[in-house]
Design an enzyme around this catalytic site. Structure first.
Site, PDB file in Angstrom:
ATOM      1  N   TYR A 168      16.666   6.537  23.355  1.00 42.20           N
ATOM      2  CA  TYR A 168      17.488   5.327  23.369  1.00 42.20           C
ATOM      3  C   TYR A 168      18.751   5.588  22.557  1.00 42.20           C
ATOM      4  O   TYR A 168      18.697   6.179  21.482  1.00 42.20           O
ATOM      5  CB  TYR A 168      16.717   4.153  22.752  1.00 42.20           C
ATOM      6  CG  TYR A 168      17.520   2.879  22.628  1.00 42.20           C
ATOM      7  CD1 TYR A 168      17.879   2.147  23.757  1.00 42.20           C
ATOM      8  CD2 TYR A 168      17.932   2.399  21.382  1.00 42.20           C
ATOM      9  CE1 TYR A 168      18.608   0.961  23.646  1.00 42.20           C
ATOM     10  CE2 TYR A 168      18.660   1.218  21.263  1.00 42.20           C
ATOM     11  CZ  TYR A 168      18.997   0.503  22.388  1.00 42.20           C
ATOM     12  OH  TYR A 168      19.719  -0.660  22.274  1.00 42.20           O
ATOM     13  N   ASP A 263      22.095  12.154  18.314  1.00 40.93           N
ATOM     14  CA  ASP A 263      22.091  10.740  17.937  1.00 40.93           C
ATOM     15  C   ASP A 263      21.064  10.575  16.825  1.00 40.93           C
ATOM     16  O   ASP A 263      19.867  10.521  17.071  1.00 40.93           O
ATOM     17  CB  ASP A 263      21.754   9.875  19.154  1.00 40.93           C
ATOM     18  CG  ASP A 263      21.731   8.391  18.798  1.00 40.93           C
ATOM     19  OD1 ASP A 263      21.959   8.061  17.615  1.00 40.93           O
ATOM     20  OD2 ASP A 263      21.491   7.565  19.712  1.00 40.93           O
ATOM     21  N   LYS A 291      21.836   2.435  11.112  1.00 39.30           N
ATOM     22  CA  LYS A 291      20.637   2.032  10.357  1.00 39.30           C
ATOM     23  C   LYS A 291      20.739   2.338   8.851  1.00 39.30           C
ATOM     24  O   LYS A 291      21.393   1.602   8.141  1.00 39.30           O
ATOM     25  CB  LYS A 291      19.378   2.626  11.007  1.00 39.30           C
ATOM     26  CG  LYS A 291      19.243   2.074  12.447  1.00 39.30           C
ATOM     27  CD  LYS A 291      17.931   2.301  13.125  1.00 39.30           C
ATOM     28  CE  LYS A 291      17.861   1.459  14.400  1.00 39.30           C
ATOM     29  NZ  LYS A 291      18.021   2.183  15.641  1.00 39.30           N
TER      30      LYS A 291
HETATM   31  C1  LIG Z   1      18.957   1.869  16.858  1.00 40.39           C
HETATM   32  C2  LIG Z   1      19.531   2.981  17.617  1.00 40.39           C
HETATM   33  C3  LIG Z   1      20.752   2.885  18.294  1.00 40.39           C
HETATM   34  C4  LIG Z   1      21.505   1.599  18.395  1.00 40.39           C
HETATM   35  O1  LIG Z   1      21.934   1.130  17.152  1.00 40.39           O
HETATM   36  P1  LIG Z   1      22.323  -0.421  17.008  1.00 40.39           P
HETATM   37  O2  LIG Z   1      22.778  -0.527  15.596  1.00 40.39           O
HETATM   38  O3  LIG Z   1      21.073  -1.184  17.328  1.00 40.39           O
HETATM   39  O4  LIG Z   1      23.400  -0.692  17.984  1.00 40.39           O
HETATM   40  C5  LIG Z   1      21.269   4.024  18.888  1.00 40.39           C
HETATM   41  N1  LIG Z   1      20.615   5.187  18.841  1.00 40.39           N
HETATM   42  C6  LIG Z   1      19.433   5.327  18.224  1.00 40.39           C
HETATM   43  C7  LIG Z   1      18.767   6.662  18.182  1.00 40.39           C
HETATM   44  C8  LIG Z   1      18.842   4.222  17.606  1.00 40.39           C
HETATM   45  O5  LIG Z   1      17.661   4.360  17.026  1.00 40.39           O
END
Ligand SMILES: *Cc1c(COP(=O)(O)O)cnc(C)c1O
Length: 456
Positions: A168, A263, A291
Site C-alpha cells: 500500500y 516507501d 507516520k
Molecule cells: C500509511 C502509509 C502510506 C500513506 O500515508 P498517509 O499518511 O496515510 O497518507 C503510504 N505508504 C505506506 C507504506 C504506508 O504505510
C-alpha cells in the site's frame, strides 16, 4: 441428556474460567457518537479502516491516550498495539513531544514562510541517514509517495511505474491499482474514480517473484520510471521479503535505468533510524517517510541524492508544493520524537522487548498446535492464522482465516487489548509498553487464543 451434561461439565466445570468468551464491554457512548458521526461522514469515519467493518461491533471513540494505554468514550481502558497505525513509537502523549509542541505553539502555528525548525528536523535526518542528501517535507505519506512518483517520472522522462500486489502506498490515483490476471499485468483500478488510463501506466506484479519482475522489464523496456515497494510490506499482513530478493530488485532497476523507491512510511524510523534501507543495507534512489517522522502530527517526507532532488521546483521542473508543508508545530513534534530515537540503545531495547513478547506468544500457540503464527520484524508484529512457515506474497494469505481474527479481536477488546480492527493490519510496540504491560497483554492474548481455537 449425557451430551448436555458433558457439555456443561467441559465448558463450566473443567476448563479454567478464562477460556470462556468474556461478555462484551460497554460501548454505549461510542455507539451513540458513531450514530451521530454517520450523519456527518461517509460510514461515520474520516478514514475507512477505522469503521470496524471487518471486526465485531461499532468503532471505539477514543477519549485519551497515555503511554501504551487508550481510554474510550465509555471509559474502557486498553493496552494499545495500533499506536495510531505506527507513528507513536514513544507511546501516547509522550512528555518530550508534548512539551516541544506547546513550546512551538506559543509563537504561532503557521507562517507559510521558512522556519529554523525545518532545518533542525532535516539536519537530524540527513546527519543520521546515509541514504538521503536532500529532502522535502509534506503533510502525509500519500503526498510523499505521490510526489516521489512524479519526481521519478520527471527525472527519467518515462511514464510507467511498477508496484507490487500487497503493498500500500497511500491513496493517490496511480497507486490505487491492483493486479489483473496473469504474471505481468497492467493494473486494474482498485477504486472507483481512478481513470483506466491512469491504471494503464501502473504495472502490478506479485512480491517475491523474480520471474515476474524480469518479464515486466522485458515487456516494458525503457518505459519504467520507477519501481515502488514497501521494503517491509506491512499493510497487507506482514509480507517479509528475503534480502536477496530486495537485492535482485535493486540490481534489475539499476540495469534498466529505473529508479527504486522504498516507501518507508511504516518502516522508516521503525526498524532503526535508517529504516529498512539501513536494515537490509540496500540503497534505494528515493525514500518516502511518514507516520513516525511527525511524532503524531501530519508529516511526510521524500528524499534522495542532491542530484535527483535538484529536479524538484523551484530548482527543477517537477512541481510540488504545500501550504502547510514543514508546519512548525508538526516539525517540533518530529524533532522531539526523532531526538529520542537517536538515544543509545533505543532500538535495541525496543526490538528485544518485541522479540520476547512475540516469541512467548508463538511458544504458547505452538505448544497447543494452534494454526497460528506471529510474524515479526523490529517492533512490528502480525498475527496470522496459518501453519505456513513464511508468508511473502498477498496470495499466500488465507482470506477465510480472517474469521478467526474477528473473534480474536473481540476477545482481546473484552480483555483490555486494542489491535487495529482488521486481520490484515500489523501491530506495533512502543517504548512506552513496559514489561508489566506486555505481560498483561500476553495473558489476554493467551486466553483469547484459547477461546478462538476452542470454537469450531
Ligand atoms: C500509511 C502509509 C502510506 C500513506 O500515508 P498517509 O499518511 O496515510 O497518507 C503510504 N505508504 C505506506 C507504506 C504506508 O504505510
Amino acid at each position: 441428556m449425557f451430551d448436555s451434561i458433558k457439555k456443561k461439565f467441559t465448558s463450566e466445570g473443567n476448563e479454567p474460567a478464562a477460556t470462556t468468551g468474556k461478555p462484551d464491554i460497554c460501548r454505549d457512548k461510542s455507539a451513540e457518537l458513531f450514530a451521530k458521526a454517520k450523519t456527518f461522514f461517509p460510514g461515520g469515519v474520516n478514514s475507512p479502516v477505522r469503521a470496524f467493518k471487518s471486526v465485531h461491533g461499532t468503532p471505539l471513540f477514543i477519549k485519551k491516550g497515555d503511554g501504551c494505554h487508550l481510554w474510550d468514550a465509555d471509559d474502557n481502558q486498553f493496552i494499545d498495539f495500533c499506536c495510531s497505525w505506527g507513528p507513536l513509537i514513544l507511546g501516547h502523549n509522550n512528555a518530550k513531544v508534548r512539551e516541544k509542541v506547546i513550546e512551538v505553539m506559543q509563537n504561532g502555528m503557521s507562517f507559510g514562510a521558512p522556519t529554523a525548525l525545518e532545518n533542525e528536523l532535516a539536519e537530524l535526518i540527513v546527519k543520521n541517514n546515509k541514504f538521503i542528501e536532500k529532502l522535502r517535507f509534506v503533510s502525509s505519506g500519500t503526498e510523499a509517495v505521490m510526489s516521489a512518483i512524479r519526481l521519478a517520472r520527471g527525472y527519467t522522462k518515462r511514464d510507467k511505474i511498477l508496484k507490487f500486489e500487497g503493498c500500500y502506498h497511500g491513496h493517490s490515483d496511480s497507486l490505487l491499482v491492483k493486479a489483473g490476471s496473469g504474471l505481468v499485468t497492467f493494473g486494474e483500478t482498485s477504486s472507483a474514480g481512478v481513470p483506466k488510463s491512469f491504471a494503464d501506466e501502473t504495472i502490478v506484479v506479485a512480491l517475491n517473484d523474480k520471474e515476474a519482475l524480469k518479464k515486466a522489464f522485458d515487456e516494458f523496456k525503457d518505459q519504467i520510471a520507477a519501481v515502488i515497494i514497501e521494503p517491509v510490506p506491512a499493510n497487507n499482513g506482514l509480507l517479509l521479503q528475503e534480502k536477496e530478493y530486495l537485492q535482485f530488485l535493486r540490481e534489475i532497476c539499476t540495469q534498466n535505468g529505473t529508479l527504486l523507491i522504498f516507501d518507508e512510511v511504516i518502516s522508516g524510523f521503525r526498524l532503526g533510524f535508517e529504516g529498512a534501507a539501513g536494515h537490509y543495507q540496500i540503497k534505494p534512489d528515493i525514500l518516502t517517510y511518514g507516520k513516525i517522522i511527525g511524532g503524531g502530527m501530519p508529516v511526510g517526507c521524500y528524499g534522495s541524492s542532491a542530484e535527483i532532488m535538484g529536479h524538484i521546483s523551484p530548482d527543477g521542473g517537477v512541481y510540488q508544493a504545500g501550504t502547510l508543508s514543514g508546519n512548525p508545530v508538526a516539525m517540533g513534534a518530529g524533532i522531539a520524537q526523532l531526538s529520542e530515537l537517536l538515544r543509545m540503545g533505543f532500538y535495541r531495547d525496543l526490538n528485544k522487548k518485541t522479540e520476547e513478547f512475540t516469541e512467548a506468544i508463538q511458544r504458547f500457540a505452538t505448544a497447543r498446535n494452534y494454526k497460528f503464527k506471529v510474524f515479526t520484524i523490529g517492533s512490528i508484529f502480525w498475527f496470522a492464522f496459518t501453519d505456513k512457515e513464511a508468508i511473502r506474497s498477498a496470495d499466500d494469505i488465507d482470506a477465510a482465516s480472517m474469521e478467526k481474527f474477528k473473534k480474536l479481536h473481540r476477545e482481546l477488546l473484552n480483555r483490555g487489548v486494542y489491535l487495529g480492527p482488521s486481520g490484515y493490519e500489523v501491530g506495533f510496540i512502543s517504548s512506552a509498553h513496559s514489561k508489566i504491560d506486555l505481560e498483561k497483554a500476553k495473558r489476554a492474548i493467551f486466553d483469547s487464543l484459547e477461546v478462538v481455537f476452542r470454537e469450531k
